[in-house]
Design a protein around this motif. Structure first.
Motif, PDB file in Angstrom:
ATOM      1  N   SER A 165      31.437  37.789  34.670  1.00 53.31           N
ATOM      2  CA  SER A 165      32.365  38.486  35.554  1.00 53.31           C
ATOM      3  C   SER A 165      31.847  38.302  36.979  1.00 53.31           C
ATOM      4  CB  SER A 165      32.469  39.963  35.191  1.00 53.31           C
ATOM      5  OG  SER A 165      31.214  40.577  35.322  1.00 53.31           O
ATOM      6  N   PHE A 166      32.681  38.613  37.936  1.00 52.84           N
ATOM      7  CA  PHE A 166      32.341  38.424  39.335  1.00 52.84           C
ATOM      8  C   PHE A 166      32.132  39.777  40.002  1.00 52.84           C
ATOM      9  CE2 PHE A 166      34.984  34.871  37.998  1.00 52.84           C
ATOM     10  CZ  PHE A 166      34.267  33.774  38.452  1.00 52.84           C
ATOM     11  N   PRO A 167      30.897  40.094  40.383  1.00 48.98           N
ATOM     12  CA  PRO A 167      30.692  41.324  41.148  1.00 48.98           C
ATOM     13  C   PRO A 167      31.360  41.188  42.519  1.00 48.98           C
ATOM     14  CG  PRO A 167      28.637  40.090  40.971  1.00 48.98           C
ATOM     15  CD  PRO A 167      29.652  39.360  40.153  1.00 48.98           C
ATOM     16  N   VAL A 168      31.584  42.307  43.181  1.00 48.43           N
ATOM     17  CA  VAL A 168      32.286  42.305  44.464  1.00 48.43           C
ATOM     18  C   VAL A 168      31.629  41.343  45.461  1.00 48.43           C
ATOM     19  CG1 VAL A 168      32.904  43.725  46.469  1.00 48.43           C
ATOM     20  CG2 VAL A 168      33.201  44.625  44.164  1.00 48.43           C
ATOM     21  N   SER A 169      30.319  41.317  45.494  1.00 51.79           N
ATOM     22  CA  SER A 169      29.626  40.432  46.440  1.00 51.79           C
ATOM     23  C   SER A 169      29.977  38.968  46.188  1.00 51.79           C
ATOM     24  CB  SER A 169      28.109  40.641  46.360  1.00 51.79           C
ATOM     25  OG  SER A 169      27.658  40.439  45.031  1.00 51.79           O
ATOM     26  N   VAL A 170      30.185  38.599  44.940  1.00 48.78           N
ATOM     27  CA  VAL A 170      30.515  37.215  44.589  1.00 48.78           C
ATOM     28  C   VAL A 170      32.007  36.950  44.812  1.00 48.78           C
ATOM     29  CG1 VAL A 170      30.511  35.515  42.717  1.00 48.78           C
ATOM     30  CG2 VAL A 170      28.571  37.045  43.010  1.00 48.78           C
ATOM     31  N   VAL A 171      32.834  37.979  44.590  1.00 46.18           N
ATOM     32  CA  VAL A 171      34.270  37.854  44.880  1.00 46.18           C
ATOM     33  C   VAL A 171      34.449  37.441  46.343  1.00 46.18           C
ATOM     34  CG1 VAL A 171      36.406  39.200  45.181  1.00 46.18           C
ATOM     35  CG2 VAL A 171      35.052  39.453  43.092  1.00 46.18           C
ATOM     36  N   ILE A 172      33.579  37.916  47.199  1.00 49.79           N
ATOM     37  CA  ILE A 172      33.615  37.571  48.623  1.00 49.79           C
ATOM     38  C   ILE A 172      32.853  36.273  48.892  1.00 49.79           C
ATOM     39  CG2 ILE A 172      32.836  38.330  50.917  1.00 49.79           C
ATOM     40  CD1 ILE A 172      33.260  41.246  49.772  1.00 49.79           C
TER      41      ILE A 172
END
Length: 179
Positions: free
Chosen positions: A83-90
């Protein structure tokens, strides 16, 4: 134990989609004021007319949307996928757009015009930017996710996808050159 090749390939594509999508979206939604505002550095444009605020922001938002969408789809596709944590989503889409802009900066410094071929830089500047920002914002996730086999898949697929999507954009009249 040897890695499961289909899982490694799926993981490589999965984790790179938020970085792959921004440049394509930037071509479609781009236009408007250039990021460099027409500024010159040592007599040449900083980035050129091809790098616009609308394309940069649109690409970044689209890549982040892809990451969020993949998080939603993940349980129904495979719980083994990251899954993509918020930091990686950005990080992945923003890093891709920053890396692409850095590639344009290097192109201008080496005397290449907009649309001119620049092997390796054209294909990998956005990947390097995405991975670098991901390492800076989410080092644990990046190193756990981009294992050597997954990284190899991402690097091997990038030139193929880059060529295919640019060819399609050229065919559709969205780009002036097919590379």
């Amino acid at each position: 134990m040897a890695p499961d090749i289909p899982t490694v390939v799926l993981t490589g594509v999965w984790v790179m989609l938020p970085a792959y999508v921004p440049n394509s979206v930037a071509v479609v939604v781009g236009g408007g004021p250039p990021i460099d505002g027409g500024r010159l550095w040592h007599g040449t444009r900083l980035l050129g007319d091809g790098k616009t605020w609308r394309g940069f922001l649109g690409g970044t938002v689209a890549g982040a949307g892809v990451a969020v969408g993949l998080n939603v789809l993940r349980p129904s596709v495979s719980a083994a996928l990251p899954s993509f944590p918020v930091s990686v989503v950005i990080a992945l889409p923003l890093g891709a757009m920053l890396g692409d802009a850095a590639g344009s900066f290097v192109k201008r410094r080496t005397g290449r015009e907009r649309g001119a071929r620049f092997p390796l830089v054209d294909q990998f500047s956005f990947v390097c930017g995405a991975l670098l920002l991901s390492v800076l914002l989410a080092p644990s996730w990046t190193f756990e996710t981009f294992t050597p086999p997954v990284l190899l898949v991402a690097l091997a697929l990038t030139p193929l996808l880059h060529r295919g999507t640019n060819g399609l954009a050229y065919y559709l009249g969205l780009k002036d050159v097919p590379w």
